[in-house]
Design an enzyme around this catalytic site. Structure first.
Site, PDB file in Angstrom:
ATOM      1  N   LYS A 113       0.840  -1.203   0.000  1.00 61.03           N
ATOM      2  CA  LYS A 113       0.000   0.000   0.000  1.00 61.03           C
ATOM      3  C   LYS A 113       0.880   1.259   0.000  1.00 61.03           C
ATOM      4  O   LYS A 113       0.552   2.257  -0.649  1.00 61.03           O
ATOM      5  CB  LYS A 113      -0.927   0.007   1.218  1.00 61.03           C
ATOM      6  N   ASN A 139       0.602   9.648  -4.606  1.00 65.55           N
ATOM      7  CA  ASN A 139       0.398  10.815  -3.737  1.00 65.55           C
ATOM      8  C   ASN A 139       1.337  11.955  -4.112  1.00 65.55           C
ATOM      9  O   ASN A 139       0.903  13.074  -4.403  1.00 65.55           O
ATOM     10  CB  ASN A 139       0.633  10.427  -2.270  1.00 65.55           C
TER      11      ASN A 139
HETATM   12  P1  NAD Z   1      -7.500  13.570   9.894  1.00 62.90           P
HETATM   13  O1  NAD Z   1      -6.558  14.709   9.782  1.00 62.90           O
HETATM   14  O2  NAD Z   1      -8.896  13.715   9.389  1.00 62.90           O
HETATM   15  O3  NAD Z   1      -7.620  13.138  11.429  1.00 62.90           O
HETATM   16  C1  NAD Z   1      -6.568  13.219  12.365  1.00 62.90           C
HETATM   17  C2  NAD Z   1      -7.187  13.740  13.663  1.00 62.90           C
HETATM   18  O4  NAD Z   1      -6.245  13.620  14.720  1.00 62.90           O
HETATM   19  C3  NAD Z   1      -7.602  15.205  13.588  1.00 62.90           C
HETATM   20  O5  NAD Z   1      -8.966  15.339  13.939  1.00 62.90           O
HETATM   21  C4  NAD Z   1      -6.692  15.896  14.598  1.00 62.90           C
HETATM   22  O6  NAD Z   1      -7.365  16.946  15.290  1.00 62.90           O
HETATM   23  C5  NAD Z   1      -6.339  14.771  15.529  1.00 62.90           C
HETATM   24  N1  NAD Z   1      -5.051  14.931  16.210  1.00 62.90           N
HETATM   25  C6  NAD Z   1      -3.840  14.898  15.626  1.00 62.90           C
HETATM   26  N2  NAD Z   1      -2.862  15.041  16.552  1.00 62.90           N
HETATM   27  C7  NAD Z   1      -3.479  15.172  17.739  1.00 62.90           C
HETATM   28  C8  NAD Z   1      -3.026  15.317  19.087  1.00 62.90           C
HETATM   29  N3  NAD Z   1      -1.731  15.352  19.400  1.00 62.90           N
HETATM   30  N4  NAD Z   1      -3.947  15.403  20.063  1.00 62.90           N
HETATM   31  C9  NAD Z   1      -5.242  15.342  19.779  1.00 62.90           C
HETATM   32  N5  NAD Z   1      -5.744  15.188  18.535  1.00 62.90           N
HETATM   33  C10 NAD Z   1      -4.878  15.111  17.533  1.00 62.90           C
HETATM   34  O7  NAD Z   1      -6.776  12.319   9.219  1.00 62.90           O
HETATM   35  P2  NAD Z   1      -7.458  11.034   8.523  1.00 62.90           P
HETATM   36  O8  NAD Z   1      -7.815  11.338   7.128  1.00 62.90           O
HETATM   37  O9  NAD Z   1      -8.463  10.463   9.440  1.00 62.90           O
HETATM   38  O10 NAD Z   1      -6.175  10.078   8.434  1.00 62.90           O
HETATM   39  C11 NAD Z   1      -5.695   9.323   9.545  1.00 62.90           C
HETATM   40  C12 NAD Z   1      -4.759   8.252   9.004  1.00 62.90           C
HETATM   41  O11 NAD Z   1      -5.500   7.324   8.198  1.00 62.90           O
HETATM   42  C13 NAD Z   1      -3.640   8.768   8.095  1.00 62.90           C
HETATM   43  O12 NAD Z   1      -2.484   7.977   8.254  1.00 62.90           O
HETATM   44  C14 NAD Z   1      -4.199   8.558   6.676  1.00 62.90           C
HETATM   45  O13 NAD Z   1      -3.204   8.452   5.695  1.00 62.90           O
HETATM   46  C15 NAD Z   1      -4.923   7.234   6.903  1.00 62.90           C
HETATM   47  N6  NAD Z   1      -6.012   6.949   5.948  1.00 62.90           N
HETATM   48  C16 NAD Z   1      -6.954   7.889   5.669  1.00 62.90           C
HETATM   49  C17 NAD Z   1      -7.989   7.576   4.797  1.00 62.90           C
HETATM   50  C18 NAD Z   1      -9.116   8.565   4.502  1.00 62.90           C
HETATM   51  O14 NAD Z   1      -9.981   8.252   3.657  1.00 62.90           O
HETATM   52  N7  NAD Z   1      -9.196   9.710   5.162  1.00 62.90           N
HETATM   53  C19 NAD Z   1      -8.050   6.290   4.216  1.00 62.90           C
HETATM   54  C20 NAD Z   1      -7.072   5.344   4.549  1.00 62.90           C
HETATM   55  C21 NAD Z   1      -6.052   5.685   5.430  1.00 62.90           C
END
Ligand code: NAD
Length: 312
Positions: A187, A195
């Site tokens: 992946k 990306n």
């Molecule tokens: P996102 O930015 O939407 O969510 C991350 C959350 O973590 C945010 O709400 C932020 O406020 C919180 N956060 C970060 N650091 C923090 C801290 N120290 N204390 C408190 N809160 C904190 O990200 P996402 O899109 O949900 O992605 C998360 C992971 O999943 C990433 O690795 C991404 O690559 C992976 N991913 C995302 C998707 C998708 O469709 N969004 C799909 C597959 C994988």
């Protein structure tokens, strides 16, 4: 099961809603004040495949971590570069029995988690579920997905199978993987090509696939991932992985999409996870004395773009 979602953004919200609807006791941790306020006021609102729902949750910021809640499972869902800070923050919720499951994109997250939890409690996985955060306390959850996961320490297979069963019972289509490191590298190759390249070239996946140099760039980057992976006993099938990436170019499939890094960086001027994808290959390449010039350059280009766009 008592589950803490550490990072309740897009993906954390999806997993929280599905796990809570599956009968688990789910608590959220997040650092975005407007998001916390909205969830406290209205519940976590979601458009789940066209159905508008609102699910109540207990949610805490990193400044108000409860010392009374010890999780059976912590599901980390920050961006990769936020993981260390999050693990530090949630230390009070980690008990003797607490397991940590990491489904973040990228490579090497176990090195971060190991600083806080012993390896027999760490589980790594991969997911193809998706989620979009459309505003504070509001997510859009469309389509289907799956999860695969595995223990990182030998002898903990049964625990991994049980975790997969908890997720599967919540409709997350989860299964035990015999070789999660292979899946994670495979992946990461998709993310490590599409990306960065789509973000730098300012194109969607199909447009990238139509360029005359797409094949050569993808092939070289996947070869760099494979050369590093060999040093971690992961033998990537380079031609299969290249073929897998090229299948995404189809405009009838996901070809018309812009990768998540594009959306984060170009559309929203957010910092990227490049240091945990191509950047991780560069670091590991230096460690194993494997040259990784394309990954090095792509990482530098994305950081330059972050600087130009003043990404935060
Ligand atoms: P996102 O930015 O939407 O969510 C991350 C959350 O973590 C945010 O709400 C932020 O406020 C919180 N956060 C970060 N650091 C923090 C801290 N120290 N204390 C408190 N809160 C904190 O990200 P996402 O899109 O949900 O992605 C998360 C992971 O999943 C990433 O690795 C991404 O690559 C992976 N991913 C995302 C998707 C998708 O469709 N969004 C799909 C597959 C994988």
């Amino acid at each position: 099961m008592k589950i803490v979602i550490a990072g309740a953004g897009a993906m954390g919200s999806r997993f929280a809603i599905m796990l809570k609807r599956g009968g688990n006791d789910v608590t959220l941790i997040d650092g975005w004040p407007a998001h916390i306020e909205a969830i406290r006021e209205h519940g976590l609102r979601a458009n789940l495949n066209g159905e508008e729902i609102a699910v109540p949750f207990s949610i805490y910021s990193q400044n108000e971590i409860p010392t009374t809640v010890q999780a059976d499972l912590i599901l980390v869902f920050t961006k990769a570069m936020q993981l260390d800070q999050m693990m530090q923050t949630i230390k009070p919720m980690i008990g003797e029995q607490t397991k940590v499951l990491c489904l973040l994109n990228g490579i090497g997250h176990e090195d971060t988690i190991e600083k806080y939890v012993s390896t027999d409690k760490i589980f790594l996985g991969n997911t193809i579920w998706t989620a979009d955060l459309i505003g504070p306390g509001n997510v859009r959850l469309f389509g289907d997905g799956s999860v695969e996961l595995q223990n990182i320490e030998p002898g903990k297979e049964e625990d991994a199978r049980q975790l997969a069963a908890v997720l599967a019972d919540a409709g997350l289509n989860a299964s035990y993987s015999e070789n999660i490191r292979y899946s994670i590298y495979r992946k990461a190759c998709v993310n490590g090509t599409l990306n960065g390249l789509c973000s730098i070239l300012n194109v969607n996946i199909a447009q990238f696939g139509q360029t005359s140099t797409a094949r050569a760039m993808v092939q070289t980057i996947v070869e760099e991932f494979a050369a590093v992976a060999t040093h971690e006993s992961v033998e990537l099938d380079v031609s299969e992985v290249v073929h897998h990436i090229e299948e995404t170019y189809d405009p009838e499939g996901i070809g018309m999409h812009y990768p998540s890094m594009y959306q984060d960086l170009i559309n929203n001027h957010r910092k990227t996870e490049i240091d945990y994808i191509n950047g991780a290959i560069s670091r590991k390449g230096r460690k194993y004395q494997v040259p990784t010039p394309y990954c090095d350059f792509l990482t530098q280009m994305i950081h330059a773009k972050e600087d130009i766009l003043a990404a935060e």
